[in-house]
Design an enzyme around this catalytic site. Sequence first.
Site, PDB file in Angstrom:
ATOM      1  N   ASP A 180       0.858  -1.184   0.000  1.00 33.83           N
ATOM      2  CA  ASP A 180       0.000   0.000   0.000  1.00 33.83           C
ATOM      3  C   ASP A 180       0.895   1.237   0.000  1.00 33.83           C
ATOM      4  O   ASP A 180       2.122   1.120  -0.031  1.00 33.83           O
ATOM      5  CB  ASP A 180      -0.919  -0.003   1.237  1.00 33.83           C
ATOM      6  CG  ASP A 180      -0.138   0.180   2.541  1.00 33.83           C
ATOM      7  OD1 ASP A 180       1.108   0.251   2.511  1.00 33.83           O
ATOM      8  OD2 ASP A 180      -0.793   0.252   3.595  1.00 33.83           O
ATOM      9  N   ASP A 182       1.397   4.718   2.310  1.00 33.97           N
ATOM     10  CA  ASP A 182       0.985   5.292   3.587  1.00 33.97           C
ATOM     11  C   ASP A 182       1.378   6.763   3.673  1.00 33.97           C
ATOM     12  O   ASP A 182       2.498   7.126   3.295  1.00 33.97           O
ATOM     13  CB  ASP A 182       1.682   4.540   4.737  1.00 33.97           C
ATOM     14  CG  ASP A 182       1.544   3.031   4.624  1.00 33.97           C
ATOM     15  OD1 ASP A 182       0.453   2.527   4.898  1.00 33.97           O
ATOM     16  OD2 ASP A 182       2.532   2.360   4.249  1.00 33.97           O
ATOM     17  N   ASP A 272      -3.309   4.319   2.787  1.00 33.71           N
ATOM     18  CA  ASP A 272      -3.569   4.503   4.206  1.00 33.71           C
ATOM     19  C   ASP A 272      -3.255   5.955   4.554  1.00 33.71           C
ATOM     20  O   ASP A 272      -2.136   6.399   4.347  1.00 33.71           O
ATOM     21  CB  ASP A 272      -2.612   3.583   4.976  1.00 33.71           C
ATOM     22  CG  ASP A 272      -3.281   2.834   6.093  1.00 33.71           C
ATOM     23  OD1 ASP A 272      -4.450   3.137   6.396  1.00 33.71           O
ATOM     24  OD2 ASP A 272      -2.621   1.967   6.673  1.00 33.71           O
TER      25      ASP A 272
HETATM   26  N1  DCP Z   1       2.807  -0.055  11.825  1.00 38.76           N
HETATM   27  C1  DCP Z   1       3.298  -0.704  12.943  1.00 38.76           C
HETATM   28  N2  DCP Z   1       2.536  -1.566  13.624  1.00 38.76           N
HETATM   29  C2  DCP Z   1       1.313  -1.829  13.215  1.00 38.76           C
HETATM   30  C3  DCP Z   1       0.783  -1.195  12.081  1.00 38.76           C
HETATM   31  C4  DCP Z   1       1.573  -0.304  11.389  1.00 38.76           C
HETATM   32  O1  DCP Z   1       4.406  -0.485  13.332  1.00 38.76           O
HETATM   33  N3  DCP Z   1       0.596  -2.696  13.913  1.00 38.76           N
HETATM   34  C5  DCP Z   1       3.645   0.898  11.097  1.00 38.76           C
HETATM   35  C6  DCP Z   1       4.900   0.280  10.592  1.00 38.76           C
HETATM   36  C7  DCP Z   1       4.665   0.124   9.153  1.00 38.76           C
HETATM   37  C8  DCP Z   1       3.742   1.275   8.844  1.00 38.76           C
HETATM   38  O2  DCP Z   1       2.956   1.416  10.002  1.00 38.76           O
HETATM   39  O3  DCP Z   1       5.846   0.228   8.445  1.00 38.76           O
HETATM   40  C9  DCP Z   1       2.888   1.052   7.668  1.00 38.76           C
HETATM   41  O4  DCP Z   1       2.247  -0.210   7.714  1.00 38.76           O
HETATM   42  P1  DCP Z   1       2.248  -1.143   6.455  1.00 38.76           P
HETATM   43  O5  DCP Z   1       1.471  -2.345   6.831  1.00 38.76           O
HETATM   44  O6  DCP Z   1       1.822  -0.392   5.258  1.00 38.76           O
HETATM   45  O7  DCP Z   1       3.792  -1.580   6.339  1.00 38.76           O
HETATM   46  P2  DCP Z   1       4.920  -1.136   5.336  1.00 38.76           P
HETATM   47  O8  DCP Z   1       4.567   0.136   4.671  1.00 38.76           O
HETATM   48  O9  DCP Z   1       6.186  -1.166   6.111  1.00 38.76           O
HETATM   49  O10 DCP Z   1       4.961  -2.327   4.323  1.00 38.76           O
HETATM   50  P3  DCP Z   1       4.355  -2.413   2.841  1.00 38.76           P
HETATM   51  O11 DCP Z   1       5.481  -2.002   1.971  1.00 38.76           O
HETATM   52  O12 DCP Z   1       3.984  -3.833   2.659  1.00 38.76           O
HETATM   53  O13 DCP Z   1       3.180  -1.493   2.754  1.00 38.76           O
HETATM   54 MG    MG Z   2       2.804   0.371   3.582  1.00 31.31          MG
END
Ligand code: DCP
Ligand code: MG
Length: 348
Positions: A180, A182, A272
């Site tokens: 996604d 963010d 997000d």
């Molecule tokens: N986050 C976290 N703990 C959670 C939910 C979110 O620490 N329970 C934080 C860390 C993540 C960020 O929010 O890096 C964004 O969540 P994503 O699920 O979008 O994760 P990423 O952006 O790191 O991965 P992707 O590239 O798959 O979107």
């Molecule tokens: Mg993400």
Amino acid sequence: EQQTEEVEVFSTPSYACQRRTTLDNHNAVLTDALSLLAENAELSGEDGRGVAFRRAAAALKALPLPVTRLTQLGGVPCLGGHSLRVIKVLTGIFGVGVKTAGRWIGEGILTLRQLRDSGPTLNRAQRAGLRHYDDLNRPVGRAEAAAVAAVVEAAAGSVLPGARVTLIGGFRRGKQTGHDVDFLITHPEEGREAGLMPKLVSWLDSQGFLLYQKTNSNSYLEAAEGPARPASNMDRFERCFSVFKLPEEAGRGGAGAGGEGGPRPWRAVRVDLVVSPVSQFAFALLGWTGSKLFERELRRWAGHEMNMCLSSHALYDHRQSRYLRASSEEEIFAHLGLEYIPPSERNA
Ligand code: DCP
Ligand code: MG
């Protein structure tokens, strides 16, 4: 909401005779579903598949807690092949967790096709998830993230001049792709950000950029929170889970988008959005940049080594019985007694 609580990854020895399995089954929905699959396989003479399903069900029966996420099953044996594939396809739908997938499997729904045909009442998120299944399971590239950023900046600039939009999550850490995109949005004047999300969402909607959205309002109150109930929940900001309709420009991304019909004019992308007051911005930025493991370890360090409680809203020092303010990530690392680590080196 689906990604708030910390979850345990289960690891189980591979033979049932190495495990203690009581009648206390915390995963009946899934094990019932798998047993049904086993029965069907046996009835059609596929004994090997039958045993595989039974082994998978048995492995789940031995777990000490209900499974809430598929990633917890990494260390569970026998959940290979077909069982996992079926669960994976169904939980691959945006808005569908293990529980729902288990219920569908129990009703004999094993494929997207069967799901589309049989029509159990899907909620709004699941309908969007099913409709845009392929797009939402196709990684988002950096160029696409930049295109979404341009849209979000236009929206924020239009409904609240001076609003600041920051790319967070994996793309801030330098990842080339993500599941996604963010964003963290704030305004340099405290309080001006209040009520921003609904305006942002209706602007995006009116411009035709939204295929789906669900907005949660801000429920964080520092005073009410107190040290006794540390605010470790990520859901407390004004937050919007959405699916964007992103116009596809010629030459950008688009791998797999072509197919028979040539390049499509748009693709669905999960976005997000989080709004934070500027006083909490540094904490939100640190908390939403990830990686998830890095965040978890930061909180563990804060608690175990510093007797502090870190959330994406604040840092509470139990020794001094007070909140520690910070206006940059660097200051938070310093409060925590840690060397500053830039986003590109938080890919734990
Ligand atoms: N986050 C976290 N703990 C959670 C939910 C979110 O620490 N329970 C934080 C860390 C993540 C960020 O929010 O890096 C964004 O969540 P994503 O699920 O979008 O994760 P990423 O952006 O790191 O991965 P992707 O590239 O798959 O979107
Ligand atoms: Mg993400």
